[in-house]
Design a protein around this motif. Sequence first.
Motif, PDB file in Angstrom:
ATOM      1  N   LEU A 167       0.474  -1.199  -0.004  1.00 58.43           N
ATOM      2  CA  LEU A 167      -0.023  -0.125   0.057  1.00 58.43           C
ATOM      3  C   LEU A 167       1.362   1.188   0.892  1.00 58.43           C
ATOM      4  N   LYS A 168       2.003   1.296   0.845  1.00 60.24           N
ATOM      5  CA  LYS A 168       3.325   2.405   1.006  1.00 60.24           C
ATOM      6  C   LYS A 168       3.468   2.299  -0.244  1.00 60.24           C
ATOM      7  N   SER A 169       3.652   1.417  -1.551  1.00 62.43           N
ATOM      8  CA  SER A 169       4.371   1.595  -3.085  1.00 62.43           C
ATOM      9  C   SER A 169       3.407   2.623  -3.400  1.00 62.43           C
ATOM     10  N   ILE A 170       2.395   1.683  -3.911  1.00 60.09           N
ATOM     11  CA  ILE A 170       0.932   2.274  -4.074  1.00 60.09           C
ATOM     12  C   ILE A 170       0.539   3.664  -4.054  1.00 60.09           C
ATOM     13  N   GLU A 307     -13.551  -5.471   5.621  1.00 62.32           N
ATOM     14  CA  GLU A 307     -13.639  -4.993   7.281  1.00 62.32           C
ATOM     15  C   GLU A 307     -12.237  -4.903   8.235  1.00 62.32           C
ATOM     16  N   THR A 308     -11.743  -6.244   8.186  1.00 61.23           N
ATOM     17  CA  THR A 308     -10.325  -5.932   8.552  1.00 61.23           C
ATOM     18  C   THR A 308      -9.732  -5.364   8.121  1.00 61.23           C
ATOM     19  N   LEU A 309      -9.598  -4.694   7.048  1.00 61.48           N
ATOM     20  CA  LEU A 309      -9.083  -3.867   6.294  1.00 61.48           C
ATOM     21  C   LEU A 309      -9.447  -2.448   7.478  1.00 61.48           C
ATOM     22  N   ASN A 314      -3.759  -0.111  11.664  1.00 59.76           N
ATOM     23  CA  ASN A 314      -3.084   0.098  10.827  1.00 59.76           C
ATOM     24  C   ASN A 314      -3.112   1.910   9.691  1.00 59.76           C
ATOM     25  N   ALA A 315      -3.197   2.781   9.289  1.00 57.51           N
ATOM     26  CA  ALA A 315      -3.914   3.904   8.321  1.00 57.51           C
ATOM     27  C   ALA A 315      -3.475   3.533   7.165  1.00 57.51           C
ATOM     28  N   ARG A 322     -11.860   1.617   3.511  1.00 62.94           N
ATOM     29  CA  ARG A 322     -12.446   2.955   3.603  1.00 62.94           C
ATOM     30  C   ARG A 322     -12.626   3.166   1.770  1.00 62.94           C
ATOM     31  N   ARG A 323     -11.665   3.849   1.594  1.00 66.38           N
ATOM     32  CA  ARG A 323     -11.602   3.658   0.167  1.00 66.38           C
ATOM     33  C   ARG A 323     -12.484   2.103  -1.168  1.00 66.38           C
TER      34      ARG A 323
END
Length: 446
Positions: A167-170, A307-309, A314-315, A322-323
């Motif tokens: 996710l950081k890379s994206i 739901e887990t995400l 971790n923000a 959420r997205r």
Amino acid sequence: MEEEQQQTKYNIIDEKPPFNAPLRAQYKQGFGYYTVRDRLPVILTQVIDQLSKDKETIVEHLGEDAREELKQVIGEISKLKYELQTDKEFKPISSELGDEQLWNDFIVSLGDSNSYYSACWLYSETYMYRRLNNIFEATTKLKDLDYFLQQKDKALTTAYDAIAAVLKSIENFNANKNDKTEEEIGEFFRKMLKLNLWGNRCDLSFSGGADVKPDSDPFSLLDNLDAFIVSDGTRAVWECVRGAKQNPPAAVVDIINDNSGYELFTDLCLADFLIEHGLAARVNFNVKAIPWYISDVTPNDMMLTLETLEGHENALLAGFGRRLKSRFAEGTLDLKDVNNFWTSPYEFCRMKEINPELYEELSRSDLVIFKGDLNYRKLLGDYNFPHSTPFRESLRGFTPTNLCTLRTVKADLISGLEEGLSEKLTAKDPRWMTTGEYGVIQFSHK
Ligand SMILES: O=P(O)(O)OC[C@H]1O[C@](O)(CO)[C@@H](O)[C@@H]1O
Ligand SMILES: [Mn+2]
């Protein structure tokens, strides 16, 4: 039973599965034989062990009646294991899921090749998973129990580091997306395809239920893994996506999902990227109606993953959750109603005949992405084509629309390889097709 006796009784042939014929477990030097004889009995035993271990929790949740039903189910699974190990003929199923007729007609159509070693390997393995679910369907309390849930849940919770790194890379790439050239977006999209491919290594039926933890920073490893992609159609897939691009976006992409956990996360990333960069108007997810091949995604797994995400501390993960939820709400991402065809034994070249509505539905998409090894086996119908047979030819007319496959190689069949490559890899490692180390990204236009 002595090996020799077994060999004669089930007509086991101590050879490699021949080319230009369906794979069958009766060929002793094939992965099908090893799967039916060793892997599947272990998978059934693991289900029994898990149920015995969780008995009190299950009774607590589902009530005292579940205790008796657990005994019944465990007994039935042991019978199924015995049938598998003694090469019994496939028995009809009775089900309210809507695929009873489909399955029972199919079993009749097999004629004499209707047992675990004599039938096409794809049919035997798929039948076992269908029968397993049928055992739970026959109960009242345990009807909807997902007997693979714990393993799938672990496949997600053990992947948080990798998920955060991806996710950081994206997010870094998306941060200044309006300044990105089409070439830069194309290059990152191709990386996303490869990231997605290697996510398919996380399949619990292959690991025999053992945990499969993705590497801590998958993106950073991609270049090193390029040598393991034995057929690389990423450019063709990008050209297809780029070609379908419109403003406003109108393209529709279907993902035929495979495994839950980290692999599903990489599918959600790919879908999110297509929407984020205006490469598609909608991405559909096609999941399984019942617990399947241990890891495969069901609607409940998709819900739990979102739901887990969203609920994660971790923000980055929470933001992504959420997205995704807002995309599902606005309809740019869609979880399609389950279709029993995906848990049927049928190879895809028979979809037009067996389920013309689904074939027609897929033909309305601009691209269909088939995930994983089992889908690949269904694309080829578990037919052992010579490995340099053109991929499109091996689809035997299954061309509803542009399609691609992202598959780590975990079964002894493949097509679309350069002449001589398979022999070279076999000389290096005779087991190269069943280790999951190698992968293919193959494309076929409509
Ligand atoms: O999750 P996937 O990639 O479809 O793999 C399914 C697994 O089942 C098999 O099809 C056979 O057991 C393997 O080929 C593979 O391990
Ligand atoms: Mn799977």
